[in-house]
Design a protein around this motif. Structure first.
Motif, PDB file in Angstrom:
ATOM      1  N   ARG A  36      10.269  40.353 -40.159  1.00  0.00           N
ATOM      2  CA  ARG A  36       9.675  41.643 -40.531  1.00  0.00           C
ATOM      3  C   ARG A  36      10.637  42.524 -41.335  1.00  0.00           C
ATOM      4  N   TYR A  37      11.901  42.539 -40.917  1.00  0.00           N
ATOM      5  CA  TYR A  37      12.894  43.392 -41.598  1.00  0.00           C
ATOM      6  C   TYR A  37      14.006  42.566 -42.240  1.00  0.00           C
ATOM      7  N   MET A  38      13.655  41.362 -42.672  1.00  0.00           N
ATOM      8  CA  MET A  38      14.683  40.463 -43.217  1.00  0.00           C
ATOM      9  C   MET A  38      14.443  40.170 -44.690  1.00  0.00           C
ATOM     10  N   PRO A  39      15.547  40.011 -45.473  1.00  0.00           N
ATOM     11  CA  PRO A  39      15.356  39.526 -46.838  1.00  0.00           C
ATOM     12  C   PRO A  39      14.797  38.111 -46.793  1.00  0.00           C
ATOM     13  N   GLY A  73      25.710  40.744 -40.566  1.00  0.00           N
ATOM     14  CA  GLY A  73      24.276  40.476 -40.468  1.00  0.00           C
ATOM     15  C   GLY A  73      24.009  39.553 -39.290  1.00  0.00           C
ATOM     16  N   TYR A  74      22.781  39.623 -38.750  1.00  0.00           N
ATOM     17  CA  TYR A  74      22.458  38.803 -37.575  1.00  0.00           C
ATOM     18  C   TYR A  74      20.951  38.683 -37.420  1.00  0.00           C
ATOM     19  N   ALA A  75      20.535  37.599 -36.799  1.00  0.00           N
ATOM     20  CA  ALA A  75      19.119  37.426 -36.443  1.00  0.00           C
ATOM     21  C   ALA A  75      19.031  36.401 -35.317  1.00  0.00           C
ATOM     22  N   LEU A  76      18.085  36.641 -34.421  1.00  0.00           N
ATOM     23  CA  LEU A  76      17.839  35.725 -33.298  1.00  0.00           C
ATOM     24  C   LEU A  76      16.355  35.409 -33.247  1.00  0.00           C
ATOM     25  N   PHE A  90      14.717  35.053 -27.652  1.00  0.00           N
ATOM     26  CA  PHE A  90      16.021  35.492 -27.149  1.00  0.00           C
ATOM     27  C   PHE A  90      16.221  37.002 -27.239  1.00  0.00           C
ATOM     28  N   TRP A  91      15.219  37.735 -27.702  1.00  0.00           N
ATOM     29  CA  TRP A  91      15.385  39.179 -27.887  1.00  0.00           C
ATOM     30  C   TRP A  91      15.436  39.916 -26.546  1.00  0.00           C
ATOM     31  N   GLY A  92      16.083  41.066 -26.598  1.00  0.00           N
ATOM     32  CA  GLY A  92      16.034  42.008 -25.479  1.00  0.00           C
ATOM     33  C   GLY A  92      16.912  41.650 -24.297  1.00  0.00           C
ATOM     34  N   ALA A  93      17.829  40.711 -24.478  1.00  0.00           N
ATOM     35  CA  ALA A  93      18.707  40.314 -23.368  1.00  0.00           C
ATOM     36  C   ALA A  93      20.175  40.621 -23.669  1.00  0.00           C
ATOM     37  N   GLY A  94      20.408  41.411 -24.723  1.00  0.00           N
ATOM     38  CA  GLY A  94      21.779  41.786 -25.064  1.00  0.00           C
ATOM     39  C   GLY A  94      22.519  40.758 -25.910  1.00  0.00           C
ATOM     40  N   TYR A  95      21.838  39.674 -26.277  1.00  0.00           N
ATOM     41  CA  TYR A  95      22.534  38.634 -27.068  1.00  0.00           C
ATOM     42  C   TYR A  95      22.913  39.145 -28.462  1.00  0.00           C
ATOM     43  N   VAL A 104      23.434  46.991 -43.043  1.00  0.00           N
ATOM     44  CA  VAL A 104      22.280  47.697 -43.610  1.00  0.00           C
ATOM     45  C   VAL A 104      21.047  47.395 -42.769  1.00  0.00           C
ATOM     46  N   VAL A 105      20.248  48.421 -42.547  1.00  0.00           N
ATOM     47  CA  VAL A 105      19.045  48.237 -41.718  1.00  0.00           C
ATOM     48  C   VAL A 105      17.879  49.036 -42.272  1.00  0.00           C
ATOM     49  N   PHE A 106      16.684  48.512 -42.025  1.00  0.00           N
ATOM     50  CA  PHE A 106      15.498  49.347 -42.179  1.00  0.00           C
ATOM     51  C   PHE A 106      15.560  50.373 -41.040  1.00  0.00           C
ATOM     52  N   GLU A 150      14.727  49.378 -34.949  1.00  0.00           N
ATOM     53  CA  GLU A 150      15.522  50.040 -33.910  1.00  0.00           C
ATOM     54  C   GLU A 150      16.514  49.110 -33.210  1.00  0.00           C
ATOM     55  N   PRO A 151      16.105  47.876 -32.811  1.00  0.00           N
ATOM     56  CA  PRO A 151      17.104  47.021 -32.146  1.00  0.00           C
ATOM     57  C   PRO A 151      18.334  46.814 -33.026  1.00  0.00           C
ATOM     58  N   SER A 152      18.136  46.710 -34.338  1.00  0.00           N
ATOM     59  CA  SER A 152      19.272  46.439 -35.220  1.00  0.00           C
ATOM     60  C   SER A 152      20.188  47.648 -35.340  1.00  0.00           C
ATOM     61  N   TRP A 153      19.626  48.860 -35.572  1.00  0.00           N
ATOM     62  CA  TRP A 153      20.547  50.002 -35.666  1.00  0.00           C
ATOM     63  C   TRP A 153      21.156  50.357 -34.317  1.00  0.00           C
ATOM     64  N   ARG A 154      20.469  49.995 -33.240  1.00  0.00           N
ATOM     65  CA  ARG A 154      21.083  50.217 -31.919  1.00  0.00           C
ATOM     66  C   ARG A 154      22.325  49.338 -31.739  1.00  0.00           C
ATOM     67  N   ILE A 155      22.235  48.101 -32.214  1.00  0.00           N
ATOM     68  CA  ILE A 155      23.405  47.217 -32.151  1.00  0.00           C
ATOM     69  C   ILE A 155      24.563  47.852 -32.930  1.00  0.00           C
ATOM     70  N   LEU A 156      24.277  48.293 -34.157  1.00  0.00           N
ATOM     71  CA  LEU A 156      25.342  48.886 -34.971  1.00  0.00           C
ATOM     72  C   LEU A 156      25.957  50.086 -34.264  1.00  0.00           C
ATOM     73  N   ARG A 157      25.124  50.942 -33.715  1.00  0.00           N
ATOM     74  CA  ARG A 157      25.653  52.142 -33.048  1.00  0.00           C
ATOM     75  C   ARG A 157      26.454  51.803 -31.801  1.00  0.00           C
ATOM     76  N   HIS A 158      26.000  50.778 -31.070  1.00  0.00           N
ATOM     77  CA  HIS A 158      26.764  50.350 -29.891  1.00  0.00           C
ATOM     78  C   HIS A 158      28.183  49.970 -30.262  1.00  0.00           C
ATOM     79  N   LEU A 159      28.312  49.362 -31.439  1.00  0.00           N
ATOM     80  CA  LEU A 159      29.635  48.905 -31.874  1.00  0.00           C
ATOM     81  C   LEU A 159      30.470  50.034 -32.473  1.00  0.00           C
TER      82      LEU A 159
HETATM   83  C1  LIG Z   1      17.992  42.760 -34.260  1.00  0.00           C
HETATM   84  C2  LIG Z   1      18.079  41.681 -33.171  1.00  0.00           C
HETATM   85  C3  LIG Z   1      19.196  40.688 -33.529  1.00  0.00           C
HETATM   86  C4  LIG Z   1      18.399  42.345 -31.849  1.00  0.00           C
HETATM   87  O1  LIG Z   1      18.695  41.320 -30.919  1.00  0.00           O
HETATM   88  P1  LIG Z   1      18.583  41.544 -29.346  1.00  0.00           P
HETATM   89  O2  LIG Z   1      19.331  40.431 -28.700  1.00  0.00           O
HETATM   90  O3  LIG Z   1      17.171  41.756 -28.955  1.00  0.00           O
HETATM   91  O4  LIG Z   1      19.412  42.897 -29.190  1.00  0.00           O
HETATM   92  P2  LIG Z   1      19.963  43.479 -27.833  1.00  0.00           P
HETATM   93  O5  LIG Z   1      19.263  42.880 -26.660  1.00  0.00           O
HETATM   94  O6  LIG Z   1      21.455  43.401 -27.901  1.00  0.00           O
HETATM   95  O7  LIG Z   1      19.456  44.989 -27.957  1.00  0.00           O
HETATM   96  C5  LIG Z   1      19.978  45.885 -28.872  1.00  0.00           C
HETATM   97  C6  LIG Z   1      19.373  47.258 -28.574  1.00  0.00           C
HETATM   98  O8  LIG Z   1      18.050  47.312 -29.077  1.00  0.00           O
HETATM   99  C7  LIG Z   1      17.170  47.707 -28.032  1.00  0.00           C
HETATM  100  N1  LIG Z   1      15.914  47.024 -28.247  1.00  0.00           N
HETATM  101  C8  LIG Z   1      15.667  45.702 -28.083  1.00  0.00           C
HETATM  102  N2  LIG Z   1      14.391  45.436 -28.428  1.00  0.00           N
HETATM  103  C9  LIG Z   1      13.838  46.611 -28.796  1.00  0.00           C
HETATM  104  C10 LIG Z   1      12.554  46.994 -29.288  1.00  0.00           C
HETATM  105  N3  LIG Z   1      11.586  46.109 -29.459  1.00  0.00           N
HETATM  106  N4  LIG Z   1      12.354  48.288 -29.622  1.00  0.00           N
HETATM  107  C11 LIG Z   1      13.338  49.186 -29.493  1.00  0.00           C
HETATM  108  N5  LIG Z   1      14.577  48.901 -29.035  1.00  0.00           N
HETATM  109  C12 LIG Z   1      14.812  47.620 -28.689  1.00  0.00           C
HETATM  110  C13 LIG Z   1      17.858  47.294 -26.766  1.00  0.00           C
HETATM  111  O9  LIG Z   1      17.386  48.034 -25.667  1.00  0.00           O
HETATM  112  C14 LIG Z   1      19.291  47.589 -27.111  1.00  0.00           C
HETATM  113  O10 LIG Z   1      19.555  48.960 -27.039  1.00  0.00           O
HETATM  114  P3  LIG Z   1      20.235  49.601 -25.742  1.00  0.00           P
HETATM  115  O11 LIG Z   1      21.389  48.712 -25.391  1.00  0.00           O
HETATM  116  O12 LIG Z   1      20.602  50.961 -26.212  1.00  0.00           O
HETATM  117  O13 LIG Z   1      19.187  49.584 -24.664  1.00  0.00           O
HETATM  118  C15 LIG Z   1      16.719  40.936 -33.008  1.00  0.00           C
HETATM  119  O14 LIG Z   1      15.730  41.886 -32.753  1.00  0.00           O
HETATM  120  C16 LIG Z   1      16.344  40.118 -34.236  1.00  0.00           C
HETATM  121  O15 LIG Z   1      16.870  39.046 -34.452  1.00  0.00           O
HETATM  122  N6  LIG Z   1      15.407  40.656 -35.057  1.00  0.00           N
HETATM  123  C17 LIG Z   1      14.927  39.916 -36.215  1.00  0.00           C
HETATM  124  C18 LIG Z   1      15.975  39.807 -37.309  1.00  0.00           C
HETATM  125  C19 LIG Z   1      16.507  41.161 -37.729  1.00  0.00           C
HETATM  126  O16 LIG Z   1      15.759  42.110 -37.896  1.00  0.00           O
HETATM  127  N7  LIG Z   1      17.831  41.215 -37.917  1.00  0.00           N
HETATM  128  C20 LIG Z   1      18.503  42.411 -38.352  1.00  0.00           C
HETATM  129  C21 LIG Z   1      18.355  42.623 -39.800  1.00  0.00           C
HETATM  130  S1  LIG Z   1      19.271  44.103 -40.281  1.00  0.00           S
END
Ligand SMILES: CC(C)(COP(=O)(O)OP(=O)(O)OC[C@H]1O[C@@H](n2cnc3c(N)ncnc32)[C@H](O)[C@@H]1OP(=O)(O)O)[C@@H](O)C(=O)NCCC(=O)NCCS
Length: 185
Positions: free
Chosen positions: A46-49, A106-109, A113-118, A142-144, A148-157
């Motif tokens: 959805r948010y990937m090149p 950059g990263y993608a899973l 595997f989402w939502g488990a902190g990986y 860079v993020v859309f 939100e999960p992606s910018w949350r990762i960046l902010r955590h770091l």
């Molecule tokens: C971005 C991505 C790697 C996150 O991976 P993940 O393992 O689910 O991330 P984490 O479990 O470490 O969670 C990261 C944060 O996002 C939050 N989060 C997870 N899923 C969420 C959702 N659907 N909506 C909002 N926040 C969410 C988590 O709660 C966590 O925040 P917190 O620690 O403040 O609670 C994954 O969603 C993905 O691969 N997306 C598709 C590819 C992509 O968009 N890559 C980034 C391109 S810039």
């Protein structure tokens, strides 16, 4: 006559091990899993090149790019695997970008595997590699804004928003992290 080898090109990009993950060199054997987990899944894309591209061809192109990044050590690209059973989960990269003068994280899973902190765990390992082993002063991501999960990762770091940019043909939010901020985070 001995042939001079380029010591930089010969140097291996290391595997990165975290509590639950192993980040290792991607190979052509990963292409099938990579397509089903990431490049062929509209939700993951959805948010990937490359979201409008043909998945198999796009995956092969990214593999070529990752191999080039690793061979030229500019700076690293990995398959993310689950340490417990070796399953392929996705990818992470730290790649120097001429247009911005610094390396991009950059990263993608795959969505199973989402939502488990990986994502945070993998991104932190790659940032640590950049600052502690590859000695880079700054990393950007860079993020859309809607991703939100992606910018949350960046902010955590410890990344901070700097400006909006055009990258991959999209308007994206540019975040950056300095070595000092990472060490302090
Ligand atoms: C971005 C991505 C790697 C996150 O991976 P993940 O393992 O689910 O991330 P984490 O479990 O470490 O969670 C990261 C944060 O996002 C939050 N989060 C997870 N899923 C969420 C959702 N659907 N909506 C909002 N926040 C969410 C988590 O709660 C966590 O925040 P917190 O620690 O403040 O609670 C994954 O969603 C993905 O691969 N997306 C598709 C590819 C992509 O968009 N890559 C980034 C391109 S810039």
């Amino acid at each position: 006559m001995s042939v001079m080898q380029d010591p930089i090109a010969d140097e291996q990009v290391p595997d990165l091990e975290t509590e639950r993950l192993v980040l290792r060199a991607p190979t052509p054997d990963d292409l099938g899993d990579w397509v089903s987990q990431i490049w062929g899944d509209p939700e993951a894309m959805r948010y990937m090149p490359g979201r409008d591209e043909e998945p198999e061809a796009f995956a092969a192109g990214v593999l070529d790019f990752f191999v080039e990044v690793r061979q030229q050590r500019q700076l690293g690209a990995w398959a993310i695997t689950l340490k417990s059973d070796g399953r392929f989960m996705g990818h992470a990269m730290l790649a120097y970008r001429e247009a911005f003068g610094e390396p991009e994280l950059g990263y993608a899973l795959g969505k199973e595997f989402w939502g488990a902190g990986y994502g945070t765990e993998a991104a932190r390992a790659v940032a640590a590699y950049g600052f502690e082993q590859a000695d880079v002063p700054r990393i950007f991501g860079v993020v859309f804004p809607e991703n939100e999960p992606s910018w949350r990762i960046l902010r955590h770091l410890g990344f901070e928003y700097e400006r909006d940019v055009t990258h991959y043909g999209f308007e994206l939010a540019y975040y950056a992290l300095t070595r000092q901020a990472f060490i302090n985070s």
